[in-house]
Design a protein around this motif. Structure first.
Motif, short mmCIF file in Angstrom:
data_model
loop_
_atom_site.label_atom_id
_atom_site.label_comp_id
_atom_site.label_asym_id
_atom_site.label_seq_id
_atom_site.Cartn_x
_atom_site.Cartn_y
_atom_site.Cartn_z
N ARG A 78 0.95 -1.52 -0.46
CA ARG A 78 0.01 0.41 0.39
C ARG A 78 0.93 1.19 -0.42
O ARG A 78 0.79 2.31 -0.91
CB ARG A 78 -0.92 0.18 1.51
N LEU A 79 1.60 1.71 1.05
CA LEU A 79 2.64 2.63 1.05
C LEU A 79 3.48 2.53 -0.12
O LEU A 79 3.42 4.04 -1.18
CB LEU A 79 3.81 2.09 2.34
N ASN A 80 4.18 1.36 -1.02
CA ASN A 80 4.60 2.11 -1.83
C ASN A 80 3.76 2.38 -3.70
O ASN A 80 4.40 3.30 -4.34
CB ASN A 80 5.54 0.70 -2.47
N GLU A 81 2.39 1.44 -3.31
CA GLU A 81 1.34 1.69 -4.46
C GLU A 81 1.56 3.63 -3.98
O GLU A 81 0.98 3.98 -4.70
CB GLU A 81 0.83 0.80 -4.34
N ARG A 88 4.04 9.02 -10.38
CA ARG A 88 2.44 9.38 -11.27
C ARG A 88 1.91 10.62 -12.15
O ARG A 88 1.87 11.20 -12.84
CB ARG A 88 2.25 7.86 -11.60
N ALA A 89 1.81 11.11 -10.82
CA ALA A 89 0.45 11.95 -11.35
C ALA A 89 1.62 13.32 -11.55
O ALA A 89 0.72 13.94 -11.78
CB ALA A 89 -0.28 12.38 -9.99
N HIS A 90 2.82 13.65 -10.82
CA HIS A 90 2.64 14.58 -10.92
C HIS A 90 3.73 14.46 -12.52
O HIS A 90 4.91 16.06 -13.08
CB HIS A 90 4.21 15.11 -9.83
N LYS A 91 3.77 13.72 -12.93
CA LYS A 91 4.84 13.81 -14.51
C LYS A 91 4.17 14.06 -15.59
O LYS A 91 2.35 14.16 -15.28
CB LYS A 91 4.57 12.83 -14.80
N ARG A 92 4.81 15.35 -16.23
CA ARG A 92 3.66 15.65 -17.74
C ARG A 92 3.35 14.43 -18.51
O ARG A 92 4.40 13.67 -18.63
CB ARG A 92 4.54 16.77 -18.00
N HIS A 93 2.52 15.03 -19.70
CA HIS A 93 2.67 14.39 -20.66
C HIS A 93 2.01 12.54 -20.42
O HIS A 93 2.42 12.55 -21.68
CB HIS A 93 4.25 14.65 -21.40
N ARG A 94 1.75 12.86 -19.99
CA ARG A 94 1.32 11.61 -19.35
C ARG A 94 -0.93 11.22 -20.39
O ARG A 94 -1.30 12.05 -20.63
CB ARG A 94 0.57 10.88 -17.63
N ILE A 95 -0.35 10.38 -20.90
CA ILE A 95 -1.73 10.21 -22.01
C ILE A 95 -2.87 9.35 -21.04
O ILE A 95 -4.13 10.04 -21.26
CB ILE A 95 -1.35 8.34 -22.85
N LEU A 96 -2.86 8.72 -19.85
CA LEU A 96 -3.81 8.76 -18.95
C LEU A 96 -3.23 8.80 -17.44
O LEU A 96 -2.36 8.44 -17.29
CB LEU A 96 -4.02 7.09 -18.84
N PRO A 97 -4.10 9.37 -16.48
CA PRO A 97 -3.87 9.11 -15.45
C PRO A 97 -3.56 8.19 -15.00
O PRO A 97 -4.34 7.50 -15.14
CB PRO A 97 -5.07 9.92 -14.68
N PRO A 98 -2.74 7.76 -13.50
CA PRO A 98 -2.51 7.38 -12.88
C PRO A 98 -3.76 6.25 -12.29
O PRO A 98 -4.69 7.01 -11.92
CB PRO A 98 -1.57 7.57 -11.79
N ALA A 99 -3.67 4.83 -12.80
CA ALA A 99 -4.51 4.10 -11.54
C ALA A 99 -5.69 4.58 -10.38
O ALA A 99 -4.18 4.87 -9.43
CB ALA A 99 -5.17 2.28 -11.79
N PRO A 100 -6.29 4.68 -9.82
CA PRO A 100 -6.52 5.03 -8.03
C PRO A 100 -5.67 3.29 -7.97
O PRO A 100 -5.69 2.53 -8.50
CB PRO A 100 -7.06 4.96 -7.49
N THR A 101 -5.36 3.54 -6.70
CA THR A 101 -4.60 1.96 -6.08
C THR A 101 -6.31 1.84 -5.27
O THR A 101 -7.31 1.98 -5.45
CB THR A 101 -3.77 2.67 -4.34
N ASN A 102 -5.87 0.59 -5.38
CA ASN A 102 -6.94 -0.81 -4.90
C ASN A 102 -7.64 -0.36 -2.96
O ASN A 102 -8.91 -0.14 -3.21
CB ASN A 102 -6.74 -2.05 -4.92
N ALA A 103 -6.89 0.80 -2.41
CA ALA A 103 -6.85 1.14 -0.74
C ALA A 103 -7.93 2.29 -0.84
O ALA A 103 -8.96 2.03 -0.19
CB ALA A 103 -5.60 1.16 -0.58
N GLN A 104 -7.44 2.99 -2.52
CA GLN A 104 -8.08 4.14 -2.47
C GLN A 104 -9.81 4.18 -2.86
O GLN A 104 -10.92 4.13 -2.45
CB GLN A 104 -7.78 4.79 -3.36
N ILE A 105 -9.85 2.61 -3.83
CA ILE A 105 -11.13 2.03 -4.08
C ILE A 105 -11.96 1.85 -2.76
O ILE A 105 -13.40 1.89 -3.04
CB ILE A 105 -11.08 1.00 -5.14
#
Length: 328
Positions: A78-81, A88-105
């Motif tokens: 959980r911590l690593n994800e 990943r959220a702070h990286k520019r020019h991403r085609i898709l936003p990062p998937a939420p973690t399962n813990a967030q879901i």
């Protein structure tokens, strides 16, 4: 930390007392000292009792060790994800936003008291339904890119749906859901085993009931009856990781957007449609097989199938279907 130290002290005290008692009795057991029968039997019984106590302690320690290892793996995962997602959220020019973690879901479903929360019938149906559709879309795009032309990848006569993808999504979710917050090795092993079993079962079912197959791995190394092979089983393992760590959380996020009030009614309506669609597909495929054997229509329903779903249309819908006798 105090609890851990207390546990260590208790274990050390138990081991010290038990070892002293056992050492004394082992000396008696090894000595040549004459003992009366009752005293000897009492000694043997004490040793047997201690052995049982030690076995119980061993099993308890093993159980707690496994639980602790699982907890460590889950917390670390959980911590690593979470850290990776933030990067990943702070990286520019991403085609898709990062998937939420399962813990967030899990947190969001609980917070909203969503009708498809957890691993319920409603969640599983939507996973199945989306899988039926998304699998066809992805494979169709792949076919266009690889072969340069459109080729049908559907598995039902109505709409862009394929039950193989739906059941694959369903069973992968069932198998891997409990490991959604665990390390990737569990996801790979689950995907490898479950995906291979699904592929084998689908191939057998199609050939047994309809006399046709849609894939054949007979020329691939380490294959099993041409239905599965090692290479594609490894792909299933990789898919297991991608599925539970990336695809499923995105899918669950889409499902969260379905309104609670209308969600259950929509689910049952779509379920009725998929059951009807599957039944009609099975009947038309069976009639297709009968026509190839020269069996004439015996009732109005079979005449309807012959008129509206002739061989040409069925072959166009199921472009990859090959009858067993043709393959031989």
């Amino acid at each position: 930390m105090a609890d851990i130290q207390g546990l260590q002290e208790q274990l050390a005290e138990y081991s010290d007392v038990n070892n002293k008692k056992l050492s004394q009795e082992m000396e008696l057991l090894a000595s040549d000292e004459e003992m009366e029968d009752e005293a000897r039997e009492a000694l043997y019984e004490r040793i047997r009792t201690q052995l049982e106590d030690m076995r119980r302690v061993r099993e308890l320690l093993k159980k707690n060790l496994n639980m602790t290892a699982a907890a460590i793996d889950e917390v670390e995962t959980r911590l690593n994800e979470k850290v990776k997602n933030e990067r990943r959220a702070h990286k520019r020019h991403r085609i898709l936003p990062p998937a939420p973690t399962n813990a967030q879901i899990d947190y969001q479903e609980k917070k909203e008291k969503h009708f498809a929360q957890g691993l319920t019938f409603y969640k599983l149906f939507w996973v199945f339904f989306i899988g039926c559709f998304a699998g066809v879309v992805i494979e169709t795009i792949y076919c266009i890119i690889r072969r340069g032309h459109y080729e049908s990848r559907v598995g039902l006569i109505y709409g862009p749906f394929n039950l193989v993808y739906g059941f694959g999504a369903l069973f992968l979710t069932l198998a891997l859901y409990q490991f959604r917050n665990r390390g990737r090795v569990f996801s790979f092993a689950g995907g490898f085993i479950v995906g291979s079993a699904i592929e084998y079962a689908c191939s057998w079912f199609q050939e047994f009931f309809f006399g046709s197959t849609s894939w054949d791995y007979s020329r691939m190394p380490f294959n099993l009856n041409g239905r599965i092979c090692l290479l594609y089983s490894v792909f299933w393992g990789i898919l297991g990781i991608l599925w539970i760590k990336d695809i499923y959380p995105r899918m669950a996020k889409w499902i969260l957007k379905i309104p609670n009030q209308a969600g259950k009614a929509i689910t049952w309506a779509l379920l009725a449609f998929m059951v009807f669609n599957s039944a009609m597909t099975g009947l038309t495929a069976l009639r297709w097989s009968q026509r190839r054997e020269g069996i004439p229509a015996r009732n109005a329903l079979e005449e309807y199938f012959d008129e509206h779903y002739p061989d040409e249309r069925m072959q166009k819908i199921f472009a990859n279907a090959v009858f067993t006798e043709d393959r031989k």
